[in-house]
Design an enzyme around this catalytic site. Sequence first.
Site: not given
Ligand code: GLN
Length: 318
Positions: A61, A64, A186, A256
Amino acid sequence: MLQQALETAFQTAQPFAEGAVATYIPELAKADPSLFGIAVATIDGRQVAVGDANAPFTIQSISKPLAHAWALSTLGPEKVRRRVGVEPSGDAFNSIILDPKSGRPFNPMVNAGAIALVALLSEEGVFQTPGDFLALCSRAAGRSLAFDRQVFESEQLTGNRNRAMAYLMLNNGIIRSNVEAILDLYFWQCSVLVTARDIAMIAATLANHGTNPVTDEAVFQPASIPDTLSVMFLCGMYDFAGEWTCRTGLPAKSGVAGGIIAIANRQLGLGLYSPRLDSRGNSVRGIHACESLSQQLALHAFHPDNHASNLLLPTITP
Ligand code: GLN
């Protein structure tokens, strides 16, 4: 002084061994939970690191805010805002909830908002192949990055919650093209391999108004930075964002895989990596180390000694 501050932050955070590596993406469960690295890059080009700052992990993430800054830089704020809001939702990163009034995702830091931005960037011809995003990250990091194909395949195979969210957005008109192709972009976006040092350099690029301080390459438009950092400040740590902002005063984003990016505007960027996560999906040691650094270097945006400009830089010497 910087090296000393990093070492103190490392010693302070290392004893926190609670939490667990993410398992909902099976490939991430293989991470070594004991890894821990911290890196700093200043906007005048200095770099300092401690621990496993060269250990590779997937950006997840942390991608993002980069995609958000990319969209703001290439398409401008109006187009971006029509597709995704800037309001903190206070919900978990993978919540299946859209703004009931507008039908848009609440912000680009939750999965729904990030997927909506991929759809917009793809429709507009900015994000056409996975390599487009990889090139952007490489320019921000100042070196050639690569993908982790295993993590991509693992997400593609098991990402049904993201798939459900994307189909809901197809229904609402937020996604207007092939859902599976958008999801693939994504998942690739989340699978860029980085190190804590790379994250610090990407953070320094954001702190330096979009220009990589070492290569001097303009990666993001300066006009994209205020919105990018504001949204990180309000929403970057999900349902921990308020507590995080009070404790560190830094715009940040967690992933994550265990990474955290944090920015002291016009001063420096922080990259942290430790894969054990708390129940909200934020790196346990990363949070403690960032808090320690913020306190030691008076980085909190509203700290009385933070002049929030590079005037402070001469006092932060390596
Ligand atoms: N690739 C992870 C997902 O889409 C990203 C989530 C994260 O890093 N919080 O669930």
